[in-house]
Design a protein around this motif. Structure first.
Motif, PDB file in Angstrom:
ATOM      1  N   SER A 232      12.384  20.841  52.687  1.00  0.00           N
ATOM      2  CA  SER A 232      10.684  20.959  52.490  1.00  0.00           C
ATOM      3  C   SER A 232      10.738  20.093  51.651  1.00  0.00           C
ATOM      4  CB  SER A 232      10.276  22.243  51.871  1.00  0.00           C
ATOM      5  OG  SER A 232      10.812  22.860  50.732  1.00  0.00           O
ATOM      6  N   VAL A 233       9.434  18.833  51.472  1.00  0.00           N
ATOM      7  CA  VAL A 233       9.748  18.286  50.481  1.00  0.00           C
ATOM      8  C   VAL A 233       8.550  18.040  49.847  1.00  0.00           C
ATOM      9  CG1 VAL A 233       8.920  15.393  50.421  1.00  0.00           C
ATOM     10  CG2 VAL A 233      10.296  16.229  52.280  1.00  0.00           C
ATOM     11  N   MET A 234       9.115  18.548  48.372  1.00  0.00           N
ATOM     12  CA  MET A 234       7.689  18.490  47.199  1.00  0.00           C
ATOM     13  C   MET A 234       7.284  17.105  47.134  1.00  0.00           C
ATOM     14  SD  MET A 234       9.096  20.388  43.847  1.00  0.00           S
ATOM     15  CE  MET A 234       7.299  21.111  43.413  1.00  0.00           C
ATOM     16  N   LYS A 235       5.988  17.149  46.871  1.00  0.00           N
ATOM     17  CA  LYS A 235       5.462  15.786  46.438  1.00  0.00           C
ATOM     18  C   LYS A 235       4.610  16.583  44.973  1.00  0.00           C
ATOM     19  CE  LYS A 235       1.881  12.651  48.852  1.00  0.00           C
ATOM     20  NZ  LYS A 235       1.204  12.971  49.882  1.00  0.00           N
ATOM     21  N   MET A 236       4.750  15.557  44.147  1.00  0.00           N
ATOM     22  CA  MET A 236       4.455  15.541  42.728  1.00  0.00           C
ATOM     23  C   MET A 236       3.001  14.222  42.796  1.00  0.00           C
ATOM     24  SD  MET A 236       7.059  15.481  40.062  1.00  0.00           S
ATOM     25  CE  MET A 236       6.327  15.663  38.749  1.00  0.00           C
ATOM     26  N   ASN A 237       2.050  15.077  42.683  1.00  0.00           N
ATOM     27  CA  ASN A 237       1.171  13.788  42.290  1.00  0.00           C
ATOM     28  C   ASN A 237       0.816  13.313  40.824  1.00  0.00           C
ATOM     29  OD1 ASN A 237      -0.453  15.368  43.892  1.00  0.00           O
ATOM     30  ND2 ASN A 237      -1.386  16.985  43.331  1.00  0.00           N
ATOM     31  N   GLN A 238      -0.069  12.032  40.863  1.00  0.00           N
ATOM     32  CA  GLN A 238       0.137  11.595  39.529  1.00  0.00           C
ATOM     33  C   GLN A 238       0.508  12.544  38.138  1.00  0.00           C
ATOM     34  OE1 GLN A 238      -2.152   7.998  39.717  1.00  0.00           O
ATOM     35  NE2 GLN A 238      -0.223   6.307  40.452  1.00  0.00           N
ATOM     36  N   ALA A 239      -1.034  13.850  38.497  1.00  0.00           N
ATOM     37  CA  ALA A 239      -1.296  14.351  37.115  1.00  0.00           C
ATOM     38  C   ALA A 239      -0.309  14.956  36.541  1.00  0.00           C
ATOM     39  CB  ALA A 239      -2.243  14.981  38.409  1.00  0.00           C
ATOM     40  N   ASP A 240       1.149  15.546  38.086  1.00  0.00           N
ATOM     41  CA  ASP A 240       2.009  16.122  37.277  1.00  0.00           C
ATOM     42  C   ASP A 240       3.489  15.663  36.558  1.00  0.00           C
ATOM     43  OD1 ASP A 240       0.652  18.033  38.435  1.00  0.00           O
ATOM     44  OD2 ASP A 240       2.002  18.174  40.926  1.00  0.00           O
ATOM     45  N   GLU A 241       2.824  13.920  36.529  1.00  0.00           N
ATOM     46  CA  GLU A 241       3.870  13.310  35.617  1.00  0.00           C
ATOM     47  C   GLU A 241       3.727  13.971  33.557  1.00  0.00           C
ATOM     48  OE1 GLU A 241       4.856   9.901  37.613  1.00  0.00           O
ATOM     49  OE2 GLU A 241       4.117  10.699  39.731  1.00  0.00           O
ATOM     50  N   PRO A 242       4.163  13.589  33.230  1.00  0.00           N
ATOM     51  CA  PRO A 242       4.414  13.981  31.576  1.00  0.00           C
ATOM     52  C   PRO A 242       4.370  12.778  31.457  1.00  0.00           C
ATOM     53  CG  PRO A 242       6.940  13.857  32.677  1.00  0.00           C
ATOM     54  CD  PRO A 242       6.006  14.056  33.731  1.00  0.00           C
ATOM     55  N   LYS A 243       3.043  12.116  30.169  1.00  0.00           N
ATOM     56  CA  LYS A 243       2.696  11.061  30.239  1.00  0.00           C
ATOM     57  C   LYS A 243       3.470  11.255  29.021  1.00  0.00           C
ATOM     58  CE  LYS A 243      -1.110  10.381  33.338  1.00  0.00           C
ATOM     59  NZ  LYS A 243      -2.280  10.941  33.553  1.00  0.00           N
ATOM     60  N   ALA A 244       3.325   9.540  28.075  1.00  0.00           N
ATOM     61  CA  ALA A 244       3.620   9.651  26.733  1.00  0.00           C
ATOM     62  C   ALA A 244       2.873   8.621  26.064  1.00  0.00           C
ATOM     63  CB  ALA A 244       5.278   9.010  26.381  1.00  0.00           C
ATOM     64  N   GLU A 245       1.399   9.089  25.575  1.00  0.00           N
ATOM     65  CA  GLU A 245       0.788   9.067  25.423  1.00  0.00           C
ATOM     66  C   GLU A 245       1.029   7.725  24.178  1.00  0.00           C
ATOM     67  OE1 GLU A 245      -3.064  11.277  25.422  1.00  0.00           O
ATOM     68  OE2 GLU A 245      -3.134  11.211  27.703  1.00  0.00           O
ATOM     69  N   LEU A 246       0.037   7.109  23.052  1.00  0.00           N
ATOM     70  CA  LEU A 246       0.292   6.662  21.854  1.00  0.00           C
ATOM     71  C   LEU A 246      -0.192   7.220  21.119  1.00  0.00           C
ATOM     72  CD1 LEU A 246       1.320   3.555  20.298  1.00  0.00           C
ATOM     73  CD2 LEU A 246      -1.219   3.061  21.255  1.00  0.00           C
ATOM     74  N   MET A 247      -0.895   7.911  21.924  1.00  0.00           N
ATOM     75  CA  MET A 247      -1.682   9.223  19.998  1.00  0.00           C
ATOM     76  C   MET A 247      -1.048  10.402  19.743  1.00  0.00           C
ATOM     77  SD  MET A 247      -4.448   8.044  18.824  1.00  0.00           S
ATOM     78  CE  MET A 247      -5.048   9.039  18.306  1.00  0.00           C
ATOM     79  N   SER A 248       0.134  10.534  20.788  1.00  0.00           N
ATOM     80  CA  SER A 248       0.675  11.615  20.439  1.00  0.00           C
ATOM     81  C   SER A 248       2.422  10.885  19.811  1.00  0.00           C
ATOM     82  CB  SER A 248       1.365  12.085  22.303  1.00  0.00           C
ATOM     83  OG  SER A 248       2.479  11.524  22.654  1.00  0.00           O
ATOM     84  N   LEU A 249       2.370  10.143  19.662  1.00  0.00           N
ATOM     85  CA  LEU A 249       3.333   9.159  18.832  1.00  0.00           C
ATOM     86  C   LEU A 249       3.045   9.561  17.919  1.00  0.00           C
ATOM     87  CD1 LEU A 249       4.065   6.060  20.469  1.00  0.00           C
ATOM     88  CD2 LEU A 249       6.007   8.088  21.280  1.00  0.00           C
TER      89      LEU A 249
END
Length: 125
Positions: free
Chosen positions: A2-19
């Motif tokens: 089985s191949v697991m497909k990740m959506n872009q929404a599932d990827e962790p994002k580093a936002e400027l505001m979170s730094l």
């Protein structure tokens, strides 16, 4: 298999505001003065006014921005004057130029004896 497909929404994002604020200052310190000023003016007119905090709390960034904005060159790196003092001196000098009146004049009287000597080409001793 089985191949697991990740959506872009599932990827962790580093936002400027979170730094952290120190990282904002560190990132801005690599930019040329023009880009620092562009960032600060852009932040003033957005919902992210808190992004101005790294600039307003860093004498280094303010000094770089104001020095470049005045088209001045930085002093040598062996200057032991703290950046905060250099920033204040720069601001004081700018204010002095704003207070300078180019239309001011004063009449000065020159004694007759000095006028005659300068007209005749003799030196005053």
């Amino acid at each position: 298999m089985s191949v697991m497909k990740m959506n872009q929404a599932d990827e962790p994002k580093a936002e400027l505001m979170s730094l952290a604020e120190k990282l904002h200052s560190y990132i801005l310190s690599f930019l040329p003065w023009q880009d620092i000023l562009h960032c600060t003016s852009a932040y003033r007119y957005t919902a992210h006014k808190d992004l101005l905090q790294p600039y307003t709390s860093s004498s280094d960034l303010q000094y770089t921005g104001e020095l470049g904005g005045q088209h001045l060159l930085p002093v040598s790196s062996n200057n032991h004057t703290p950046i905060s003092e250099r920033l204040q001196l720069l601001r004081d000098k700018v204010q002095a130029w704003f207070r300078f009146d180019v239309h001011y004049f004063k009449t000065v009287s020159i004694p007759e004896q000095f006028l005659m000597q300068s007209l005749m080409g003799t030196s005053i001793s």
